[in-house]
Design a protein around this motif. Structure first.
Motif, PDB file in Angstrom:
ATOM      1  N   SER A 154       8.206 -42.968  29.535  1.00  0.00           N
ATOM      2  CA  SER A 154       7.727 -42.270  28.344  1.00  0.00           C
ATOM      3  C   SER A 154       8.885 -41.813  27.468  1.00  0.00           C
ATOM      4  O   SER A 154      10.044 -41.800  27.893  1.00  0.00           O
ATOM      5  CB  SER A 154       6.870 -41.066  28.746  1.00  0.00           C
ATOM      6  OG  SER A 154       5.688 -41.487  29.411  1.00  0.00           O
ATOM      7  N   VAL A 155       8.539 -41.419  26.254  1.00  0.00           N
ATOM      8  CA  VAL A 155       9.507 -40.852  25.323  1.00  0.00           C
ATOM      9  C   VAL A 155       9.006 -39.475  24.907  1.00  0.00           C
ATOM     10  O   VAL A 155       7.909 -39.342  24.360  1.00  0.00           O
ATOM     11  CB  VAL A 155       9.690 -41.754  24.090  1.00  0.00           C
ATOM     12  CG1 VAL A 155      10.587 -41.080  23.061  1.00  0.00           C
ATOM     13  CG2 VAL A 155      10.274 -43.099  24.499  1.00  0.00           C
ATOM     14  N   ILE A 156       9.817 -38.463  25.204  1.00  0.00           N
ATOM     15  CA  ILE A 156       9.488 -37.083  24.868  1.00  0.00           C
ATOM     16  C   ILE A 156      10.438 -36.664  23.755  1.00  0.00           C
ATOM     17  O   ILE A 156      11.644 -36.497  23.985  1.00  0.00           O
ATOM     18  CB  ILE A 156       9.647 -36.158  26.101  1.00  0.00           C
ATOM     19  CG1 ILE A 156       8.957 -36.768  27.335  1.00  0.00           C
ATOM     20  CG2 ILE A 156       9.116 -34.775  25.790  1.00  0.00           C
ATOM     21  CD1 ILE A 156       7.495 -37.055  27.165  1.00  0.00           C
ATOM     22  N   SER A 196       3.837 -43.004  27.636  1.00  0.00           N
ATOM     23  CA  SER A 196       3.362 -42.328  26.424  1.00  0.00           C
ATOM     24  C   SER A 196       4.512 -41.860  25.537  1.00  0.00           C
ATOM     25  O   SER A 196       5.665 -41.769  25.978  1.00  0.00           O
ATOM     26  CB  SER A 196       2.479 -41.134  26.806  1.00  0.00           C
ATOM     27  OG  SER A 196       1.324 -41.564  27.512  1.00  0.00           O
ATOM     28  N   ILE A 197       4.169 -41.546  24.301  1.00  0.00           N
ATOM     29  CA  ILE A 197       5.100 -40.978  23.337  1.00  0.00           C
ATOM     30  C   ILE A 197       4.563 -39.605  22.960  1.00  0.00           C
ATOM     31  O   ILE A 197       3.402 -39.482  22.554  1.00  0.00           O
ATOM     32  CB  ILE A 197       5.207 -41.850  22.081  1.00  0.00           C
ATOM     33  CG1 ILE A 197       5.655 -43.262  22.450  1.00  0.00           C
ATOM     34  CG2 ILE A 197       6.170 -41.231  21.062  1.00  0.00           C
ATOM     35  CD1 ILE A 197       5.498 -44.269  21.322  1.00  0.00           C
ATOM     36  N   MET A 225      -0.373 -41.575  22.600  1.00  0.00           N
ATOM     37  CA  MET A 225       0.589 -41.089  21.611  1.00  0.00           C
ATOM     38  C   MET A 225       0.132 -39.726  21.123  1.00  0.00           C
ATOM     39  O   MET A 225      -0.993 -39.580  20.629  1.00  0.00           O
ATOM     40  CB  MET A 225       0.702 -42.065  20.440  1.00  0.00           C
ATOM     41  CG  MET A 225       1.768 -41.688  19.437  1.00  0.00           C
ATOM     42  SD  MET A 225       2.055 -43.034  18.251  1.00  0.00           S
ATOM     43  CE  MET A 225       3.359 -42.306  17.261  1.00  0.00           C
ATOM     44  N   VAL A 226       1.007 -38.723  21.271  1.00  0.00           N
ATOM     45  CA  VAL A 226       0.704 -37.360  20.839  1.00  0.00           C
ATOM     46  C   VAL A 226       1.594 -37.036  19.650  1.00  0.00           C
ATOM     47  O   VAL A 226       2.824 -36.964  19.770  1.00  0.00           O
ATOM     48  CB  VAL A 226       0.942 -36.344  21.978  1.00  0.00           C
ATOM     49  CG1 VAL A 226       0.593 -34.928  21.509  1.00  0.00           C
ATOM     50  CG2 VAL A 226       0.122 -36.728  23.210  1.00  0.00           C
ATOM     51  N   GLY A 227       0.992 -36.867  18.488  1.00  0.00           N
ATOM     52  CA  GLY A 227       1.743 -36.592  17.266  1.00  0.00           C
ATOM     53  C   GLY A 227       2.307 -35.187  17.232  1.00  0.00           C
ATOM     54  O   GLY A 227       2.045 -34.361  18.110  1.00  0.00           O
TER      55      GLY A 227
END
Length: 267
Positions: free
Chosen positions: A210-212, A227-228, A243-245
């Motif tokens: 994932s990318v935090i 997830s991003i 994907m969480v904006g």
């Protein structure tokens, strides 16, 4: 100013498509010599100076960078001769009909004379309208390379591009998995993921592939896989391929798969 280089921003009053935007930006900036165009969603290790040299050696009107892909149907495909002159250019051919696997990689060297071929006052596509005109004149060339290249304009390749940075896939860029300035609780599990400076990961969180991003918050016991995240994932929540904006907030305890937060349909 970026890295000591002054930047000039040209903002279209309305979308003008790829060629229309190039003419608008070039005229706005007063460009009157050979210039380089780069699609904003492309990440590559291409040696741009080599592309410029190739362009000048051949006296081209325009030169594009090409890269090989397994499935070229989503891209512009070029057929070139042994000198690099483009003989045919097909934009997004139907599956199985592509004349080659060398695609338009989104970096061009262009002569200012090309600008006059781009009509004003309407949308104009460089791929569908302008390149075919230059091909007909014998003035479009292309240089193919095997340099790292990725079209990061969608969530999946954007995620991959970030993971490539920590995997040392690229020749010219890399990043640590946990950047200085990120706050990660010692009990959190972080596997094959990028945690940016300014992110917070609380106790017992499980993060994988994932990318935090900066400003993101992963609360206690949350699970984040593939997830991003720019916003917040609540206590004990579980998200996969999501994907969480920046304004997104995954409520505690919920399980989400292949989701967008917030849901664009509700905005």
């Amino acid at each position: 100013m970026c890295a000591g280089i002054p930047l000039h921003y040209a903002v279209e009053p309305e979308p003008l498509d790829t060629a229309g935007a190039i003419r608008f930006a070039a005229e706005h900036a007063g460009i009157n010599e050979t210039f380089v165009v780069v699609n904003g969603d492309v990440l590559t290790d291409l040696d741009v100076s080599a592309l410029i040299a190739f362009h000048k050696e051949r006296g081209a009107q325009a030169t594009m960078h090409l890269t090989p892909v397994d499935d070229p149907s989503a891209y512009g495909v070029a057929v070139i001769d042994d000198q690099g002159r483009v003989q045919r250019f097909v934009e997004k051919p139907a599956l199985g009909t592509a004349p080659s696997n060398l695609i338009n990689a989104g970096t061009y060297v262009v002569e200012p004379s090309v600008l006059q071929r781009i009509p004003t006052g309407r949308k104009v596509s460089i791929e569908r309208e302008i390149f075919p005109l230059i091909v007909a004149d014998g003035g479009l060339y292309a240089m193919a390379t095997n340099d790292y290249w990725i079209d990061a304009g969608r969530p999946e390749p954007y995620l991959q591009a970030n993971l490539d940075m920590i995997d040392a896939v690229r020749r010219s860029a890399s990043a640590p998995a946990i950047e200085p300035g990120a706050k990660v609780d010692p009990s959190a599990l972080v596997h094959h993921s990028l945690v940016s400076a300014g992110a917070l990961v609380e106790a017992g969180a499980d993060i994988k592939d994932s990318v935090i991003l900066a400003g993101a918050i992963i609360r206690q016991g949350a699970v984040v896989h593939g997830s991003i995240v720019m916003g917040e994932v609540g206590n004990g929540a579980s998200i996969t391929d999501t994907m969480v904006g920046a304004t997104g907030n995954v409520v505690p305890g919920v399980t989400l798969v292949h989701a967008l937060v917030p849901d664009p349909a509700l905005l």
